[in-house]
Design an enzyme around this catalytic site. Sequence first.
Site, PDB file in Angstrom:
ATOM      1  N   PRO A  26       0.838  -1.207   0.000  1.00  0.00           N
ATOM      2  CA  PRO A  26       0.000   0.000   0.000  1.00  0.00           C
ATOM      3  C   PRO A  26       0.873   1.258   0.000  1.00  0.00           C
ATOM      4  O   PRO A  26       1.819   1.348   0.782  1.00  0.00           O
ATOM      5  CB  PRO A  26      -0.791  -0.122   1.306  1.00  0.00           C
ATOM      6  CG  PRO A  26      -0.006  -1.061   2.166  1.00  0.00           C
ATOM      7  CD  PRO A  26       0.716  -1.983   1.242  1.00  0.00           C
ATOM      8  N   LEU A  27       0.557   2.198  -0.871  1.00  0.00           N
ATOM      9  CA  LEU A  27       1.385   3.404  -1.031  1.00  0.00           C
ATOM     10  C   LEU A  27       0.513   4.643  -1.203  1.00  0.00           C
ATOM     11  O   LEU A  27      -0.133   4.817  -2.241  1.00  0.00           O
ATOM     12  CB  LEU A  27       2.283   3.251  -2.270  1.00  0.00           C
ATOM     13  CG  LEU A  27       3.375   2.180  -2.169  1.00  0.00           C
ATOM     14  CD1 LEU A  27       3.908   1.829  -3.550  1.00  0.00           C
ATOM     15  CD2 LEU A  27       4.502   2.633  -1.247  1.00  0.00           C
ATOM     16  N   GLN A  33      -6.973  -1.035   1.084  1.00  0.00           N
ATOM     17  CA  GLN A  33      -6.532  -0.818   2.466  1.00  0.00           C
ATOM     18  C   GLN A  33      -7.419   0.230   3.134  1.00  0.00           C
ATOM     19  O   GLN A  33      -7.549   1.355   2.650  1.00  0.00           O
ATOM     20  CB  GLN A  33      -5.062  -0.381   2.519  1.00  0.00           C
ATOM     21  CG  GLN A  33      -4.523  -0.500   3.946  1.00  0.00           C
ATOM     22  CD  GLN A  33      -3.117   0.050   4.118  1.00  0.00           C
ATOM     23  OE1 GLN A  33      -2.808   1.148   3.678  1.00  0.00           O
ATOM     24  NE2 GLN A  33      -2.267  -0.711   4.785  1.00  0.00           N
ATOM     25  N   TYR A  65      -1.349   4.223  13.235  1.00  0.00           N
ATOM     26  CA  TYR A  65      -2.670   4.804  12.988  1.00  0.00           C
ATOM     27  C   TYR A  65      -3.664   4.254  14.023  1.00  0.00           C
ATOM     28  O   TYR A  65      -3.275   3.549  14.954  1.00  0.00           O
ATOM     29  CB  TYR A  65      -3.086   4.571  11.527  1.00  0.00           C
ATOM     30  CG  TYR A  65      -2.122   5.270  10.587  1.00  0.00           C
ATOM     31  CD1 TYR A  65      -1.987   6.657  10.621  1.00  0.00           C
ATOM     32  CD2 TYR A  65      -1.297   4.552   9.726  1.00  0.00           C
ATOM     33  CE1 TYR A  65      -1.073   7.322   9.804  1.00  0.00           C
ATOM     34  CE2 TYR A  65      -0.375   5.211   8.900  1.00  0.00           C
ATOM     35  CZ  TYR A  65      -0.268   6.593   8.952  1.00  0.00           C
ATOM     36  OH  TYR A  65       0.650   7.257   8.167  1.00  0.00           O
ATOM     37  N   GLY A  90      11.895  -2.919   3.073  1.00  0.00           N
ATOM     38  CA  GLY A  90      13.330  -2.947   2.813  1.00  0.00           C
ATOM     39  C   GLY A  90      13.806  -4.169   2.034  1.00  0.00           C
ATOM     40  O   GLY A  90      14.990  -4.487   2.068  1.00  0.00           O
TER      41      GLY A  90
HETATM   42  C1  FNR Z   1       4.201   3.967   2.311  1.00  0.00           C
HETATM   43  N1  FNR Z   1       3.789   2.963   3.193  1.00  0.00           N
HETATM   44  C2  FNR Z   1       2.451   2.779   3.446  1.00  0.00           C
HETATM   45  N2  FNR Z   1       2.036   1.760   4.251  1.00  0.00           N
HETATM   46  C3  FNR Z   1       0.721   1.507   4.423  1.00  0.00           C
HETATM   47  O1  FNR Z   1       0.377   0.555   5.127  1.00  0.00           O
HETATM   48  N3  FNR Z   1      -0.214   2.292   3.808  1.00  0.00           N
HETATM   49  C4  FNR Z   1       0.112   3.348   3.015  1.00  0.00           C
HETATM   50  O2  FNR Z   1      -0.767   4.018   2.441  1.00  0.00           O
HETATM   51  C5  FNR Z   1       1.489   3.631   2.846  1.00  0.00           C
HETATM   52  N4  FNR Z   1       1.916   4.694   2.120  1.00  0.00           N
HETATM   53  C6  FNR Z   1       3.232   4.852   1.789  1.00  0.00           C
HETATM   54  C7  FNR Z   1       3.614   5.859   0.900  1.00  0.00           C
HETATM   55  C8  FNR Z   1       4.943   5.975   0.498  1.00  0.00           C
HETATM   56  C9  FNR Z   1       5.308   7.023  -0.512  1.00  0.00           C
HETATM   57  C10 FNR Z   1       5.906   5.070   1.008  1.00  0.00           C
HETATM   58  C11 FNR Z   1       7.342   5.131   0.545  1.00  0.00           C
HETATM   59  C12 FNR Z   1       5.536   4.102   1.904  1.00  0.00           C
HETATM   60  C13 FNR Z   1       4.757   1.961   3.656  1.00  0.00           C
HETATM   61  C14 FNR Z   1       4.978   0.903   2.570  1.00  0.00           C
HETATM   62  O3  FNR Z   1       3.803   0.131   2.359  1.00  0.00           O
HETATM   63  C15 FNR Z   1       6.119  -0.062   2.945  1.00  0.00           C
HETATM   64  O4  FNR Z   1       5.819  -0.730   4.143  1.00  0.00           O
HETATM   65  C16 FNR Z   1       7.442   0.688   3.077  1.00  0.00           C
HETATM   66  O5  FNR Z   1       7.660   1.533   1.971  1.00  0.00           O
HETATM   67  C17 FNR Z   1       8.609  -0.270   3.182  1.00  0.00           C
HETATM   68  O6  FNR Z   1       8.681  -1.098   2.040  1.00  0.00           O
HETATM   69  P1  FNR Z   1       9.798  -0.818   0.888  1.00  0.00           P
HETATM   70  O7  FNR Z   1       9.515   0.513   0.305  1.00  0.00           O
HETATM   71  O8  FNR Z   1      11.132  -0.895   1.546  1.00  0.00           O
HETATM   72  O9  FNR Z   1       9.579  -1.944  -0.108  1.00  0.00           O
END
Ligand code: FNR
Length: 367
Positions: free
Chosen positions: A23-24, A99, A180, A299
């Site tokens: 989720p991003l 999500q 959250y 990561g």
């Molecule tokens: C996130 N992450 C995140 N997690 C989540 O549960 N809901 C979300 O909406 C978001 N939004 C979000 C936005 C951005 C720009 C980043 C970089 C990260 C956290 C994400 O899902 C993940 O757990 C972390 O980025 C670590 O994984 P990576 O990037 O190392 O593969």
Amino acid sequence: MSKLFTSSKVGPYELSHRVVMAPLTRMRSDPGNIPNELMVKYYTQRASKIGLIISEATPVSIRGYGYAGAPGIYSDTQIAGWQRVTDAVHSEGGRIFQQLWHVGRQSHVDLQPHGDAPVAPSAIAAEGYAYTKRGEASFSVPRALELDEIPAIIEEFRSSAERSLRAGFDGVEIHGANGYLPDQFLQDGTNKRTDEYGGPIENRARFLLEVTQAAISVWGPDRVGVRISPSSTYGSMSDSDPRATFGYVATELDRLGIAYLHVVEPRIKGTEDVAHDETAIGAQHLRKRFSRTLIAAGGFTPASAEAAVTFGDADLVAFGRHFIANPDLPERIRRELPLTRYDRSTFYGGDARGYTDYPPAEAAVAA
Ligand code: FNR
């Protein structure tokens, strides 16, 4: 033979590989927090045949907001926008879970109706910044929820889960991670309540478990997942005994029969890499407590993801930042192609730049 590219299952769904899109939050929705055509393009680019996407976090109510421009699922007017996203992902052969999000205290009065204080289990402020329309602003001091207000928030999760179903999603993920609202109830650094939602872990876990049950009442258990981050301090989180807290949570979620548990690894604090103590709790530690699909995130590189699924630490691995810059990430990993670097400055808000203009592998290799 790569284990990452063997088939697996999430709830009733067969997946052809184990690379999940995490989720991003990208904050690019239209006024009214409605998903738009730019978002449809973004998700279409990232859909893969029989692969799984978890949508960006979507607030279940206006009070659940901490990030201006995040698309919501709190109103029926948002359903049609999401339907275009899910149709597009399905036409690529992919699956997508939504999500569901309530930020609780990670918000600011400017984002709240009537400039009210954000809500939380207890009136303790987090350190850090909310993303308001005027830019970043320090989190406001929250107001502690009254006991009789809690059922209405659980109902917001339920009715949003119902809208997700109407919008064509394949399931929902409860955002129980990253400090959250459900996480604020779980961990004792943020929960000082003395009623049945505070005190012993059985009480602190009640909110997350009731929210999960509300989603199950709409979807059935096998199309509901839950995300947790047992070792993250993002959002000023702390717990006096994370091993007991999250062990209990994993056990109880297993009992509810949910499709998957999604665990953020200790090497990540929200959106950034951090050093961690090797004993901190990650997916591997919760393996014994949860019998169905385990997704690990945080990561990972292609090599460490391969190792995690090969050693059985997790069944699936979710990638966040690499998916931002590599729309066809599963295919790139499968073909062992180089990955494009992500640009942090375009993570949140803005337009197509840094969102839908990262090229697929062929174009990137040719450049
Ligand atoms: C996130 N992450 C995140 N997690 C989540 O549960 N809901 C979300 O909406 C978001 N939004 C979000 C936005 C951005 C720009 C980043 C970089 C990260 C956290 C994400 O899902 C993940 O757990 C972390 O980025 C670590 O994984 P990576 O990037 O190392 O593969």
